[in-house]
Structure formats: C-alpha cells, structure tokens
Design a protein around this motif. Structure first.
Motif, PDB file in Angstrom:
ATOM      1  N   ALA A   1      -6.100  -1.401 -10.419  1.00 25.39           N
ATOM      2  CA  ALA A   1      -5.266  -0.299 -10.908  1.00 25.39           C
ATOM      3  C   ALA A   1      -4.432  -0.749 -12.102  1.00 25.39           C
ATOM      4  CB  ALA A   1      -4.376   0.217  -9.786  1.00 25.39           C
ATOM      5  N   LEU A   2      -3.876  -1.961 -12.049  1.00 25.54           N
ATOM      6  CA  LEU A   2      -3.103  -2.494 -13.163  1.00 25.54           C
ATOM      7  C   LEU A   2      -3.959  -2.610 -14.420  1.00 25.54           C
ATOM      8  CD1 LEU A   2      -1.064  -5.291 -11.335  1.00 25.54           C
ATOM      9  CD2 LEU A   2      -0.099  -3.280 -12.469  1.00 25.54           C
ATOM     10  N   ALA A   3      -5.249  -2.926 -14.229  1.00 26.20           N
ATOM     11  CA  ALA A   3      -6.164  -3.077 -15.361  1.00 26.20           C
ATOM     12  C   ALA A   3      -6.417  -1.757 -16.074  1.00 26.20           C
ATOM     13  CB  ALA A   3      -7.489  -3.677 -14.893  1.00 26.20           C
ATOM     14  N   SER A   4      -6.088  -0.647 -15.430  1.00 23.06           N
ATOM     15  CA  SER A   4      -6.227   0.659 -16.080  1.00 23.06           C
ATOM     16  C   SER A   4      -5.154   0.866 -17.135  1.00 23.06           C
ATOM     17  CB  SER A   4      -6.156   1.784 -15.043  1.00 23.06           C
ATOM     18  OG  SER A   4      -4.818   1.947 -14.578  1.00 23.06           O
ATOM     19  N   GLN A   5      -4.093   0.034 -17.100  1.00 23.20           N
ATOM     20  CA  GLN A   5      -2.955   0.128 -18.013  1.00 23.20           C
ATOM     21  C   GLN A   5      -2.241   1.473 -17.873  1.00 23.20           C
ATOM     22  OE1 GLN A   5      -2.811  -2.855 -19.194  1.00 23.20           O
ATOM     23  NE2 GLN A   5      -4.950  -3.361 -18.795  1.00 23.20           N
ATOM     24  N   ASN A   6      -2.340   2.073 -16.658  1.00 24.25           N
ATOM     25  CA  ASN A   6      -1.725   3.383 -16.409  1.00 24.25           C
ATOM     26  C   ASN A   6      -0.822   3.257 -15.184  1.00 24.25           C
ATOM     27  OD1 ASN A   6      -1.355   6.094 -15.266  1.00 24.25           O
ATOM     28  ND2 ASN A   6      -2.808   6.766 -16.818  1.00 24.25           N
ATOM     29  N   SER A   7       0.479   3.348 -15.391  1.00 24.93           N
ATOM     30  CA  SER A   7       1.432   3.127 -14.301  1.00 24.93           C
ATOM     31  C   SER A   7       1.339   4.199 -13.221  1.00 24.93           C
ATOM     32  CB  SER A   7       2.864   3.074 -14.855  1.00 24.93           C
ATOM     33  OG  SER A   7       3.203   4.310 -15.476  1.00 24.93           O
ATOM     34  N   VAL A   8       0.926   5.412 -13.576  1.00 24.36           N
ATOM     35  CA  VAL A   8       0.794   6.481 -12.583  1.00 24.36           C
ATOM     36  C   VAL A   8      -0.326   6.147 -11.606  1.00 24.36           C
ATOM     37  CG1 VAL A   8       0.317   8.929 -12.216  1.00 24.36           C
ATOM     38  CG2 VAL A   8       1.685   8.214 -14.176  1.00 24.36           C
ATOM     39  N   LEU A   9      -1.422   5.609 -12.122  1.00 27.28           N
ATOM     40  CA  LEU A   9      -2.535   5.220 -11.254  1.00 27.28           C
ATOM     41  C   LEU A   9      -2.138   4.053 -10.355  1.00 27.28           C
ATOM     42  CD1 LEU A   9      -5.567   5.501 -13.714  1.00 27.28           C
ATOM     43  CD2 LEU A   9      -4.828   7.137 -11.958  1.00 27.28           C
ATOM     44  N   VAL A  10      -1.349   3.134 -10.883  1.00 22.44           N
ATOM     45  CA  VAL A  10      -0.862   2.005 -10.072  1.00 22.44           C
ATOM     46  C   VAL A  10      -0.001   2.527  -8.930  1.00 22.44           C
ATOM     47  CG1 VAL A  10       0.518  -0.098 -10.051  1.00 22.44           C
ATOM     48  CG2 VAL A  10      -0.938   0.408 -12.016  1.00 22.44           C
ATOM     49  N   GLU A  11       0.886   3.460  -9.229  1.00 24.34           N
ATOM     50  CA  GLU A  11       1.750   4.035  -8.190  1.00 24.34           C
ATOM     51  C   GLU A  11       0.933   4.788  -7.146  1.00 24.34           C
ATOM     52  OE1 GLU A  11       4.886   6.384  -9.800  1.00 24.34           O
ATOM     53  OE2 GLU A  11       5.687   4.759 -11.040  1.00 24.34           O
ATOM     54  N   ALA A  12      -0.138   5.443  -7.570  1.00 26.49           N
ATOM     55  CA  ALA A  12      -0.995   6.179  -6.632  1.00 26.49           C
ATOM     56  C   ALA A  12      -1.662   5.225  -5.647  1.00 26.49           C
ATOM     57  CB  ALA A  12      -2.046   6.979  -7.391  1.00 26.49           C
ATOM     58  N   VAL A  13      -2.179   4.107  -6.161  1.00 28.36           N
ATOM     59  CA  VAL A  13      -2.812   3.108  -5.297  1.00 28.36           C
ATOM     60  C   VAL A  13      -1.772   2.470  -4.378  1.00 28.36           C
ATOM     61  CG1 VAL A  13      -3.981   0.856  -5.270  1.00 28.36           C
ATOM     62  CG2 VAL A  13      -4.732   2.645  -6.865  1.00 28.36           C
ATOM     63  N   ASP A  14      -0.603   2.150  -4.921  1.00 27.09           N
ATOM     64  CA  ASP A  14       0.473   1.576  -4.098  1.00 27.09           C
ATOM     65  C   ASP A  14       0.832   2.526  -2.953  1.00 27.09           C
ATOM     66  OD1 ASP A  14       0.656  -0.711  -5.589  1.00 27.09           O
ATOM     67  OD2 ASP A  14       2.405  -0.068  -6.756  1.00 27.09           O
ATOM     68  N   HIS A  15       0.886   3.820  -3.255  1.00 27.66           N
ATOM     69  CA  HIS A  15       1.264   4.814  -2.241  1.00 27.66           C
ATOM     70  C   HIS A  15       0.245   4.845  -1.105  1.00 27.66           C
ATOM     71  CE1 HIS A  15       2.950   8.365  -0.440  1.00 27.66           C
ATOM     72  NE2 HIS A  15       1.842   9.043  -0.617  1.00 27.66           N
ATOM     73  N   LEU A  16      -1.044   4.780  -1.434  1.00 30.42           N
ATOM     74  CA  LEU A  16      -2.079   4.802  -0.392  1.00 30.42           C
ATOM     75  C   LEU A  16      -1.974   3.567   0.507  1.00 30.42           C
ATOM     76  CD1 LEU A  16      -5.143   6.143  -2.435  1.00 30.42           C
ATOM     77  CD2 LEU A  16      -3.818   7.358  -0.693  1.00 30.42           C
ATOM     78  N   TRP A  17      -1.674   2.404  -0.091  1.00 33.34           N
ATOM     79  CA  TRP A  17      -1.522   1.196   0.720  1.00 33.34           C
ATOM     80  C   TRP A  17      -0.269   1.264   1.586  1.00 33.34           C
ATOM     81  CZ3 TRP A  17      -4.558  -2.997   1.751  1.00 33.34           C
ATOM     82  CH2 TRP A  17      -5.753  -3.085   1.041  1.00 33.34           C
ATOM     83  N   GLU A  18       0.797   1.846   1.066  1.00 29.15           N
ATOM     84  CA  GLU A  18       2.017   2.008   1.861  1.00 29.15           C
ATOM     85  C   GLU A  18       1.766   2.939   3.042  1.00 29.15           C
ATOM     86  OE1 GLU A  18       4.986   0.517   1.869  1.00 29.15           O
ATOM     87  OE2 GLU A  18       4.072  -0.822   0.400  1.00 29.15           O
ATOM     88  N   MET A  19       0.988   3.995   2.824  1.00 29.06           N
ATOM     89  CA  MET A  19       0.641   4.904   3.918  1.00 29.06           C
ATOM     90  C   MET A  19      -0.121   4.151   5.006  1.00 29.06           C
ATOM     91  SD  MET A  19      -0.500   8.314   1.796  1.00 29.06           S
ATOM     92  CE  MET A  19      -0.721   9.365   3.237  1.00 29.06           C
ATOM     93  N   ARG A  20      -1.016   3.269   4.594  1.00 26.42           N
ATOM     94  CA  ARG A  20      -1.770   2.466   5.564  1.00 26.42           C
ATOM     95  C   ARG A  20      -0.841   1.549   6.365  1.00 26.42           C
ATOM     96  NH1 ARG A  20      -6.703  -1.879   4.424  1.00 26.42           N
ATOM     97  NH2 ARG A  20      -5.863  -3.495   5.780  1.00 26.42           N
ATOM     98  N   LYS A  21       0.098   0.914   5.689  1.00 28.36           N
ATOM     99  CA  LYS A  21       1.000  -0.015   6.374  1.00 28.36           C
ATOM    100  C   LYS A  21       1.894   0.706   7.380  1.00 28.36           C
ATOM    101  CE  LYS A  21       1.271  -3.059   2.345  1.00 28.36           C
ATOM    102  NZ  LYS A  21       2.139  -3.479   1.223  1.00 28.36           N
ATOM    103  N   ARG A  22       2.303   1.941   7.071  1.00 22.82           N
ATOM    104  CA  ARG A  22       3.203   2.692   7.956  1.00 22.82           C
ATOM    105  C   ARG A  22       2.466   3.396   9.083  1.00 22.82           C
ATOM    106  NH1 ARG A  22       5.258   4.958   3.036  1.00 22.82           N
ATOM    107  NH2 ARG A  22       4.273   6.912   3.664  1.00 22.82           N
ATOM    108  N   SER A  23       1.165   3.506   8.980  1.00 26.68           N
ATOM    109  CA  SER A  23       0.397   4.351   9.893  1.00 26.68           C
ATOM    110  C   SER A  23       0.211   3.726  11.273  1.00 26.68           C
ATOM    111  CB  SER A  23      -0.981   4.649   9.274  1.00 26.68           C
ATOM    112  OG  SER A  23      -1.805   5.313  10.192  1.00 26.68           O
TER     113      SER A  23
END
Length: 267
Positions: free
Chosen positions: A150-172
């Motif tokens: 995601a970082l390689a996309s150079q797009n911070s919104v995409l990085v935040e989207a991926v981070d959010h999905l991983w956070e959902m997994r950790k809390r689930s």
C-alpha cells in the motif's frame, strides 16, 4: 444510514438459523446440519454460513466440537436481538474485502513502486521467514508486507484503507474464534511463496501480474482457512492436536451416541 444498508449478509444467515432455533426445530444438545447442507438449503456460499456459525459461537448459542460438528448450546429468546456488535466483521467477509481492494492496490503499486519500497518488502519477507522458523505465531511481518505494498502506491488514503482492514481483523472476536479452530500452522509457509510471487510482479513493474498474484494469494488464504476450520469434514483431525487427554475423554463422554444430523422439520 439505515439498518438495512449496514446489515451484513452473514448476519442474515445467522438470523435464519436463530429463527430455526427459536421455532423449536432443534433442542439443546442437538447437532446442527453440516455447513455444506445449510449452504445448499439457503442457496448461499459456505463462507457466509461459516461466518454466521462463528457469530453464533461467539454469542454462546452453539458449541463447535472439534472433529464432531456444531451443537446447540442454548436457545435464543424470541425477543433476543443479536448481541454481537455490528462493529465486528465476519472473517470471510473481511477477506473478500481485502481481496477486492488489495489486488487493485498491488496493480497500481506496480506502476509507482520505488527501490526503497522493494527493500522494505524484502525485509518484511525475511522477518516473516524467521517468525515461521521460530514458530512464534506472530503475524506482524505478514501485515508489514501488505502495508508495504500500500505504501508503494504513494497514496496515503490507500494506506489508511489497508490499515483499517487490519485493525478490524485485530479487534474481531470472530476472527480470533476462527483461528482457535485451526491447529496446523503449516499453511504459513505457503503464504511466503505467494508473497514472493507478488514481490516478483512488483519488481517487474507488471500491474496485471501483481493484481493476479495478490488476488490468488488472498483466495488461497480464504480457501485454506475455510478447509482447516471445517469441523464438519469427516477427515478433519484437529482433535489429534489436543494436548489434554482428559479433556478429550470428557468430550467423548458428553457427545451424543449415534446422533444423526438434524434436518429441518416440515412446516
């Protein structure tokens, strides 16, 4: 936003199963039909049924017995609403979202990736190999590899989207319960090969190959977790990994003798 818009499909399946229990189709201690049979009856995927079963398991309505099946632990009250917060997410629904999003991110990253990005991904893979060899059960390097893409996309919104999905997994709680069913961690080595294929595509700056490699990787994850957590499969041998023989004997003594899977009562 209305409830209809936010309600998840596996929750609909869980509600159908809850209605069967409320209507007296099953009694406490009865074994439920296999997930395969339920998916055929409801014309939905097994992934949806698995998520629904995990939801009912977290709520304490059903009891999943390794190598045996799913049994009714308690009957929901007619007025009882689902108590699992809608903030939780079905593991297989989450994987589907990741598959759709991350495959496209990988394709875009292939057009934007830098040498520093490649080095970051290699470091994550090296750490992942060490964690697997040491049998640490840690997934941080796995997460770091996906985040690096995601970082390689150079797009911070995409990085935040991926981070959010991983956070959902950790809390689930549902994701944690799924992993409690899985004892064979050998599949982690397969992910290394998948990750290497993704990295190779990114090094070649090939968007189509990167998209396909990421899609296939997360499809492999979905299918493997679906197979390894299948308590209905006669070949499922998770009970062999139980380190407490007394607990296994107790489980066998409490299991109904010669109990045949229940079927829906005719209306």
């Amino acid at each position: 936003m209305s409830t209809e818009t936010t309600k998840r499909r596996y929750q609909d399946v869980a509600e159908m199963l809850r209605s069967e229990l409320t209507n007296g189709s099953y009694a406490i201690g009865d074994r439920l039909p296999t997930e395969r049979r339920i998916s055929e009856q409801l014309s939905v995927s097994r992934s949806l049924v698995r998520d629904a079963m995990i939801m009912l398991e977290v709520e304490g309505i059903v009891d999943v017995r390794k190598g045996s099946g799913t049994y009714v632990l308690k009957l929901p009250q007619t007025v009882e609403a689902p108590h699992l917060e809608t903030q939780d997410i079905g593991p297989f629904e989450l994987l589907q979202a990741r598959q759709l999003l991350e495959s496209h991110i990988a394709a875009f990253a292939a057009t934007m990736v830098t040498k520093a990005d490649i080095l970051r991904m290699r470091a994550a893979l090296d750490q992942e190999r060490k964690d697997i060899a040491a049998n640490t059960g840690i997934y941080l390097a796995d997460e770091e590899f996906h985040r690096s893409i995601a970082l390689a996309s150079q797009n911070s919104v995409l990085v935040e989207a991926v981070d959010h999905l991983w956070e959902m997994r950790k809390r689930s709680k549902m994701w944690a319960r799924l992993h409690q069913r899985i004892f064979d961690r050998g599949y982690q080595k397969k992910w290394l090969d998948d990750h290497q294929a993704i990295l190779t595509a990114l090094q070649c700056r090939d968007p189509q190959q990167a998209r396909q490699a990421m899609w296939q990787h997360l499809e492999n994850v979905r299918l493997t977790l679906l197979e390894l957590s299948d308590v209905d499969d006669p070949s499922f041998d998770a009970y062999l990994f139980n380190t407490d023989p007394l607990a296994e004997i107790q489980l066998s003594n409490n299991q109904p003798k010669g109990k045949r899977p229940q079927t829906k009562k005719s209306k």
